[in-house]
Scaffold this active site. Structure first.
Site, PDB file in Angstrom:
ATOM      1  N   GLU A 436      48.452  31.290  33.131  1.00  0.00           N
ATOM      2  CA  GLU A 436      48.262  30.274  34.155  1.00  0.00           C
ATOM      3  C   GLU A 436      47.970  28.937  33.476  1.00  0.00           C
ATOM      4  O   GLU A 436      47.091  28.838  32.626  1.00  0.00           O
ATOM      5  CB  GLU A 436      47.072  30.709  35.015  1.00  0.00           C
ATOM      6  CG  GLU A 436      46.456  29.633  35.830  1.00  0.00           C
ATOM      7  CD  GLU A 436      45.079  30.044  36.372  1.00  0.00           C
ATOM      8  OE1 GLU A 436      44.565  31.132  36.037  1.00  0.00           O
ATOM      9  OE2 GLU A 436      44.534  29.246  37.132  1.00  0.00           O
ATOM     10  N   ASP A 509      42.560  32.510  34.589  1.00  0.00           N
ATOM     11  CA  ASP A 509      41.143  32.172  34.461  1.00  0.00           C
ATOM     12  C   ASP A 509      40.300  33.178  35.230  1.00  0.00           C
ATOM     13  O   ASP A 509      40.749  33.731  36.225  1.00  0.00           O
ATOM     14  CB  ASP A 509      40.868  30.777  35.053  1.00  0.00           C
ATOM     15  CG  ASP A 509      41.397  29.677  34.153  1.00  0.00           C
ATOM     16  OD1 ASP A 509      41.623  29.961  32.957  1.00  0.00           O
ATOM     17  OD2 ASP A 509      41.587  28.549  34.650  1.00  0.00           O
ATOM     18  N   ASP A 511      38.211  32.827  37.414  1.00  0.00           N
ATOM     19  CA  ASP A 511      37.595  32.174  38.568  1.00  0.00           C
ATOM     20  C   ASP A 511      38.420  32.445  39.825  1.00  0.00           C
ATOM     21  O   ASP A 511      39.354  33.246  39.805  1.00  0.00           O
ATOM     22  CB  ASP A 511      37.438  30.665  38.311  1.00  0.00           C
ATOM     23  CG  ASP A 511      38.790  29.982  38.165  1.00  0.00           C
ATOM     24  OD1 ASP A 511      39.843  30.672  38.326  1.00  0.00           O
ATOM     25  OD2 ASP A 511      38.818  28.772  37.890  1.00  0.00           O
ATOM     26  N   ASP A 513      40.586  30.633  41.598  1.00  0.00           N
ATOM     27  CA  ASP A 513      42.013  30.337  41.535  1.00  0.00           C
ATOM     28  C   ASP A 513      42.745  31.361  40.686  1.00  0.00           C
ATOM     29  O   ASP A 513      43.850  31.782  41.012  1.00  0.00           O
ATOM     30  CB  ASP A 513      42.242  28.934  40.949  1.00  0.00           C
ATOM     31  CG  ASP A 513      42.134  27.874  42.033  1.00  0.00           C
ATOM     32  OD1 ASP A 513      42.212  28.238  43.224  1.00  0.00           O
ATOM     33  OD2 ASP A 513      41.969  26.693  41.683  1.00  0.00           O
TER      34      ASP A 513
END
Ligand code: 0R9
Length: 646
Positions: A436, A509, A511, A513
């Site tokens: 990503e 990541d 997180d 997103d």
């Protein structure tokens, strides 16, 4: 229940085959339960639950309850007849001791009947006993309570004895066990979600059987009672909760073939989406690769609908038939068969091979479907119109696909511009990281081992595969890059032998997103590259969440909060700093190599088809037309979805 009853009357204890000792099971547990990972641990529960379900399918029990307590002791109880307690003539010990100490003893159930556990695993109670630290059985029958206890891998510690009276109306069997930590080296801790979802699924698949689930661990007690009088009809309703049905009814039929003893149940409904959710089961076990029951279903659906279309002038005599694919769009269906002697095929034994099943499905589902359409012309019209639109889209998709194929021939140099390919050409050794974001892509490209690791950075979010029709998906540049890089075709054309990398690693990541992109990726792979997931080629990279360091020196990377706590304990008084990684971009190339790319140190999570199915469900819900379930999800998971832009 008549369609699923088992004739136990002819069963005698003599049928029990005495084969081999439990020592063999402890020596090679993998041979019996596949693996000693968390999956294998849960397998023990399924074995015992299956036995309770068998008693219910035989018509003698209405309830199976499962509890997991603080110390990961599992209790499974049914309200059936109670296991046989009399002395077994061949072994001179009680029948219950025999089935728990002799391998394959529970195996032969009279014959002519199906034991749900006779399927993919079906190794029986003795294997659970062999792999347990201790196991206790309590039997209630004839107003008496009986008890037997085994320990250290199946040795009788307390032979069967009557321990007292019980309520004369109470009958049933209770099995309690503690899995052996020496066998399950990764631990004997159960997973709430795994148990919850599978127990719910078992309840959906066995209408009218009540399945209780009691989770009694420190992290919060929970109890659920799964009972679906409508069975798989309710399963379809559940799967479509996140969708907009285009027909009101859920079509449902069941029946049994007297000659072969095969029982068939089918439930289906169409929704407004373009994707399908069709799951086929045999003896309560998902067959991810389909097989004769699924073939029979698809064939029959197409045959009956085409016949109806021709008879009622929806299709002219010379028009091409609607294909099986045209009938897939927006279809949600469950096919559940019960078979006395299922044969599973394929590398992962995920495909039902019994050819006679197809004939039985053809007959039972075909007769029903034909009649349903005649009696419900308005519904027939809706289904036909949907399928006709799909047929038109299919022609357009075919054209788009041909264009893409021409553009993405496997010639070297024709690879997508963003792909940083590896040098090695042997797929077995090759890995592709789907990364990503550009900056992480850059670090990964510099940090990787370019001999066997390829990097494909993705910019932005990949197309919403839920809402897009197949041919639009081919327009998306990110998706085209992946198709080209993988090299194995897409959809029905997938040929895993052509896959250019035997590890496809999703790296996002840690997180919100990142989780979203990961869900998107899994959904995309699930919809268009299912055999690649089933082949075990898809992984999720687990980047570290924390770094403990002292000046320039890294002390340790931690991949979870638990690991951080452990590290804090290990380092005790020592002075150090903690860095929390918010994204992959914060790591320099060498750190990325050390923590996430280096096969010696990285952690990869292999994606199972169940993981992908779950992602697909969550994704349908987040992307589908129904607003209510999405709202609910966002409220429930507010901490997780805070920044989700959907
Ligand atoms: C807690 C989960 N339940 C079980 O494991 C369970 C096994 C079982 C059973 C019978 C009844 N209830 C059961 N619960 C049973 C009883 C009789 C005949 N067949 C089955 C009977 O009383 O005549 N059994 C499973 C295997 C066996 N019993 C057998 F092999 F010992 F017969």
């Amino acid at each position: 229940m008549s369609n699923t009853s088992i004739d136990h009357d002819n069963y005698t204890s003599d049928d029990i085959q005495v084969l081999e000792g439990l020592e063999a099971v402890r020596k090679r547990p993998g041979m019996y339960i596949g693996t000693t990972s968390e999956r294998g641990l849960h397998h023990l529960v399924w074995e015992i639950v299956d036995n309770g379900i068998d008693e219910a399918l035989a018509g003698y029990a209405t309830k199976v309850s499962v509890s997991v307590d603080q110390d990961d002791v599992v209790t499974v109880e049914d309200n059936g007849r109670g296991m046989p307690t009399e002395i077994h003539p061949k072994t001179g010990i009680s029948t219950v001791e025999t089935i728990f100490t002799v391998l394959h003893a529970g195996g032969k159930f009279g014959g002519g009947a199906y034991k749900v556990s006779g399927g993919l695993h079906g190794v029986g109670a003795s294997v659970v006993n062999a792999l347990s630290k201790w196991l206790e059985v309590t039997i209630y029958k004839n107003g008496k309570e009986y008890f037997v206890r085994f320990s250290n891998g199946g040795h009788v510690e307390q032979p069967l004895k009557e321990v007292g009276p019980c309520d004369p109306d109470k009958t049933g069997s209770k099995v309690r066990f503690k899995a052996d930590g020496e066998i399950f080296k990764e631990g004997t801790v159960y997973n709430y979600t795994t148990l919850y979802e599978r127990l719910r699924q078992i309840a959906f698949l066995n209408k009218g059987i009540s399945i209780e689930f009691h989770w009694l661990k420190e992290d919060g007690h929970q109890s659920h009672n799964f009972l679906y009088e409508g069975g798989i009809k309710e399963y379809v309703a559940f799967l479509n909760e996140t969708q907009t049905p285009i027909i009101e009814d859920i079509l449902y039929c069941d029946g049994q073939d007297e000659e072969t003893n095969i029982a068939v149940e089918v439930a289906l409904q169409y929704n407004s989406s373009y994707s399908e959710q069709v799951y086929a089961f045999c003896n309560n076990i998902l067959t991810p690769d389909g097989g004769m029951h699924l073939d029979g279903f698809r064939q029959t659906l197409a045959r009956v609908i085409n016949q109806y279309a021709k008879d009622n002038n929806f299709l002219k005599k010379d028009d091409a038939n609607l294909s099986q694919d045209d009938l897939k769009e927006g279809l949600t269906a469950i096919i559940s068969v019960k078979h006395p002697d299922p044969q599973y095929e394929g590398q992962t034994k995920g495909k039902l091979g019994n050819a006679e099943v197809k004939i039985v499905v053809n007959k039972i589902f075909g007769d029903y479907m034909k009649r349903y359409l005649l009696e419900n012309p308005a519904v027939a019209k809706i289904i036909l119109e949907k399928a006709k639109t799909a047929a038109e889209a299919r022609v357009a998709a075919q054209k788009a696909r041909e264009t893409t194929r021409r553009k993405s021939s496997l010639e070297l140099g024709n690879m997508p511009g963003k792909l940083r390919d590896c040098a090695n050409r042997n797929p077995e050794f090759c890995e592709i990281y789907i990364v990503e974001g550009n900056s992480a892509g850059g670090s990964a490209t510099q940090g990787r081992n370019a001999d066997y690791q390829a990097i494909l950075p993705l910019r932005g979010k990949i197309l919403n595969v839920e809402k897009a029709r197949t041919h639009r998906i081919f327009d998306n540049a990110e998706i085209r890059s992946m198709i080209t890089a993988f090299g194995c075709g897409i959809g029905d054309d997938v040929d895993v032998t052509k896959l250019r990398y035997h590890k496809i690693v999703i790296m996002t990541d840690a997180d919100v997103d990142g989780a979203h992109i990961c869900t998107l990726m899994l959904t995309f792979l699930y919809r268009f590259f299912r055999p690649v997931i089933e082949g075990g080629y898809v992984y999720i990279a687990m980047p570290p969440l924390y770094k403990l360091f002292k000046g320039q020196k890294t002390l340790r990377y931690c991949y979870s909060d638990e690991e951080l706590e452990l590290a804090k304990r290990d380092f005790g008084e020592e002075k150090y700093d903690i860095q929390r990684y918010k994204g992959l971009g914060e790591m320099d190339p060498s750190q990325l190599w050390e923590t996430t790319l280096d096969p010696e140190h990285r952690t990869l999570k292999r994606v199972s088809i169940e993981d992908a199915m779950d992602a697909d469900q969550v994704f349908s819900m987040l992307m589908g037309d129904e607003v209510e379930p999405r709202k609910e999800f966002i409220v429930e998971n507010a901490h997780f979805v805070k920044n989700l832009d959907i």
